[in-house]
Structure formats: structure tokens, C-alpha cells
Design a protein around this motif. Sequence first.
Motif, short mmCIF file in Angstrom:
data_model
loop_
_atom_site.label_atom_id
_atom_site.label_comp_id
_atom_site.label_asym_id
_atom_site.label_seq_id
_atom_site.Cartn_x
_atom_site.Cartn_y
_atom_site.Cartn_z
N VAL A 65 7.49 2.08 71.31
CA VAL A 65 8.35 1.33 70.40
C VAL A 65 7.77 1.48 68.99
CG1 VAL A 65 9.26 -0.95 69.82
CG2 VAL A 65 8.93 -0.31 72.23
N LEU A 66 8.50 2.14 68.12
CA LEU A 66 8.04 2.36 66.75
C LEU A 66 8.41 1.15 65.89
CD1 LEU A 66 6.78 4.27 64.65
CD2 LEU A 66 9.05 5.29 64.32
N VAL A 67 7.41 0.60 65.18
CA VAL A 67 7.61 -0.59 64.37
C VAL A 67 7.14 -0.29 62.94
CG1 VAL A 67 7.02 -3.02 64.04
CG2 VAL A 67 7.25 -2.09 66.37
N GLY A 68 8.06 -0.37 61.99
CA GLY A 68 7.71 -0.11 60.60
C GLY A 68 8.94 -0.24 59.72
N ALA A 69 8.75 0.04 58.44
CA ALA A 69 9.82 -0.08 57.47
C ALA A 69 10.14 1.29 56.88
CB ALA A 69 9.45 -1.05 56.35
N VAL A 70 11.44 1.59 56.76
CA VAL A 70 11.90 2.88 56.25
C VAL A 70 13.02 2.65 55.23
CG1 VAL A 70 11.33 4.08 58.40
CG2 VAL A 70 13.62 3.11 58.10
N GLY A 71 13.41 3.74 54.54
CA GLY A 71 14.53 3.67 53.61
C GLY A 71 15.81 4.17 54.24
N GLU A 72 16.90 4.08 53.49
CA GLU A 72 18.18 4.56 53.99
C GLU A 72 18.22 6.09 54.10
OE1 GLU A 72 21.11 2.80 51.45
OE2 GLU A 72 21.14 0.92 52.58
N ASP A 73 17.21 6.76 53.56
CA ASP A 73 17.11 8.21 53.64
C ASP A 73 16.48 8.66 54.97
OD1 ASP A 73 14.67 7.02 52.97
OD2 ASP A 73 13.95 8.74 51.86
N GLY A 85 12.21 11.01 72.28
CA GLY A 85 11.89 9.92 73.18
C GLY A 85 11.28 8.69 72.56
N VAL A 86 11.28 8.58 71.23
CA VAL A 86 10.72 7.41 70.55
C VAL A 86 11.79 6.33 70.40
CG1 VAL A 86 9.63 6.56 68.44
CG2 VAL A 86 9.05 8.85 69.31
N ASP A 87 11.44 5.09 70.72
CA ASP A 87 12.34 3.95 70.57
C ASP A 87 12.33 3.53 69.09
OD1 ASP A 87 13.58 1.46 70.46
OD2 ASP A 87 12.59 0.69 72.26
N CYS A 88 13.44 3.76 68.39
CA CYS A 88 13.56 3.45 66.96
C CYS A 88 14.49 2.26 66.71
CB CYS A 88 14.08 4.66 66.20
SG CYS A 88 13.00 6.11 66.25
N ASP A 89 14.69 1.42 67.71
CA ASP A 89 15.65 0.33 67.60
C ASP A 89 15.13 -0.86 66.80
OD1 ASP A 89 17.45 1.76 69.08
OD2 ASP A 89 17.04 0.71 70.97
N HIS A 90 13.86 -0.84 66.42
CA HIS A 90 13.27 -2.06 65.85
C HIS A 90 12.67 -1.81 64.46
CE1 HIS A 90 13.84 -3.56 69.91
NE2 HIS A 90 13.26 -2.46 70.33
N LEU A 91 13.24 -0.86 63.74
CA LEU A 91 12.78 -0.55 62.39
C LEU A 91 13.47 -1.44 61.36
CD1 LEU A 91 12.84 3.34 62.63
CD2 LEU A 91 10.84 1.86 62.82
N LEU A 92 12.74 -1.79 60.32
CA LEU A 92 13.32 -2.48 59.19
C LEU A 92 13.78 -1.42 58.18
CD1 LEU A 92 11.90 -5.57 57.32
CD2 LEU A 92 12.72 -3.58 56.06
N VAL A 93 15.05 -1.45 57.78
CA VAL A 93 15.58 -0.48 56.84
C VAL A 93 15.74 -1.14 55.47
CG1 VAL A 93 17.45 1.12 56.32
CG2 VAL A 93 16.79 0.71 58.71
N SER A 94 14.99 -0.65 54.49
CA SER A 94 15.05 -1.20 53.14
C SER A 94 16.37 -0.83 52.47
CB SER A 94 13.89 -0.66 52.30
OG SER A 94 14.03 -1.03 50.94
N GLU A 95 16.89 -1.74 51.68
CA GLU A 95 18.12 -1.48 50.94
C GLU A 95 17.83 -0.95 49.53
OE1 GLU A 95 20.33 -5.08 50.94
OE2 GLU A 95 20.74 -5.04 53.10
#
Length: 327
Positions: A65-73, A85-95
Amino acid sequence: MKFAICGSIATDHLMTYQGRFADSLVPEELHKISVSFLVEDLQVRRGGIAANVAFGMAKLGHQPVLVGAVGEDFAAYESWLRRHGVDCDHLLVSEVRHTARFIVNTDEDMAQIASFYAGAMSEARNIELGPILDQVGGLELVLISPDDPQAMLRHSAECRSRGLSFAADPSQQLAFMDGASIRRLVDGASYLFTNDYEAALTESKTGWDSAEILRRVGTRVITKGKDGCSVVSAHAEQIDVAAAGPVTKVDPTGVGDGFRAGFLSGLAWGLSHERCAQLGSTVSSYVLATVGTQEYDFDRGAFLGRLRDCYGSAAAEEVEPHLGRDR
């Protein structure tokens, strides 16, 4: 049960300098340094420590489960990780911010000069682990790797309050965190990952000697480059594992992340610390021989073959039943 991998997610800009940085550095003039290096190669690759570790674990058959913050890019990068195979359902996406950037120049001695733009990573402090824990149905271990320092401290505090096992991996952030913050980060960790220099820096900044650190954490895992790694626990004999090799050294970026991916994979399979370290060293050998932290590849047979060549048939036979399908 799953492993959560918290930390940086970034795009890497990897440059190669055909020379030695040391030849252009004057020690007594470093306080006013102004130097430029003409590079002959530039590679733009996917990176970030948490993403690299998660990718490596997924290559071995896990679904971290990948946990972190990313941009809309981040959309194309996210698709890549999901395909592997990485679970990306729990990322915070910055606006408002782009995904972080890592820019590094490597010379012919494998020395590196790097810069890091945090970007969206600075919003990782807003991530709470509790909702993720509920959604995935439990977490066996949380890796807290380099990230926004406030996010790292929040995650470790939450792990302690919720009784979650966690591994502290302060790495590059040791240079920016003071002793009190480092103590808050690592205290109570089941595992503390550092390289040999970082191990000494941790002791220096915290004011804790090696014995005190072992009273505060379960196990120290110390990587030593070409000299392999050591696993040190308070109530067990030290385990020393040689580096996997020989391999052609291409780029050292992400080698430590590959090691962590292999080590954590072994933990997830319930293997001994010695096997975990051997797995970590084997994964890191693939990273070292490749430009890009997620560009390496191996099939199941090749990986087991390298593990067998480096650490013997017993190691390969013990890992084989756990190793997932090729990705």
C-alpha cells in the motif's frame, strides 16, 4: 495483512558526469563554492523512495500500500505502478503542487551531488493512517521512509498510539532533522534502516549510543555498500551478509530502496533476518546494474538463480515457494 510504504514519490532526473567531482573541489574554498559540471547524459525516470520500495515489493509478488502525496501530474506514473501491482488507492493528490522532483549528478566514482524539490510531498503531513488501516483491513508493518518531516513524525506517533509495528528509515532526512525529532521518529520502531554513515549520524544527533538505540528499537539494519549489510538485534547475534555480486555498476540511485524492498518482502513471508538481508542484497544488485530506480527487470527463474549463485541452494529453495509470478 499488508505492508504500508510511506514516503516520497518523485520524478528522478539522472545525470552522468564523465569525471570526478573531487578533482574540481578545493577543500579550503568550499565555503564559496561555485562550480558547474558538463554532463553527457540525462535520464528522466520514475522515483521517490516509497514508490521505489513499493515497486520492488510488487516485483516480488506483494501488493504493498503506497502512502504519500503527489500532484495532478501523477496520472501516468500511477498507471505504471498499478500495472506492476502497487496499491495506489490511498494517495493524497495536491491541487496546487507538482509531484516532487529529484535531480542528481553521478560521477565516475559513483559519487553523487543531488537536489530535491518537495512539491506535493509537503502535504503528506495531512495524511492519517487510521482510515487507510480500516480500508485495507489491517497492516502488518508500516515503513516510514524519507518524506515531509512532519509527516514522518505524525506516522510514527500514530503507529505507536495504534499499536502498529513500524520500520523507521530516516535516510536523507537525518541531515535536516534535529536530535529530538529523530528520537521521536525512531523510538519504538521494530526496525531501523540506515547505511553505515547514517548509523553513526543517528547516534551523534540523538545522543544515544548503539546500546541505547537497541533498547529503543527492535532491530537495526545497516547497509554498507560493497561490504554488504549487518542486522543487529539486542537479543541475537549480529548477522553479516555479503553484497550480491559481481554485477556491472551502472548507477547507484535507488540501490538502498531495492534492498529495503527485498528485506521487507522476506519479513512479509516470515523468513529469517539472514534471508531477508540476502533478498534485499539480490534486489539491490539489479538496481545497481540499471539506470533508473524502477527500470530493472528479472523473471522468477533468473532471480532465484542469482540468489542461489550468491547465497547458496538453501536460500533459493527457501524463497522459491513464496516468490510471486513474473511482473
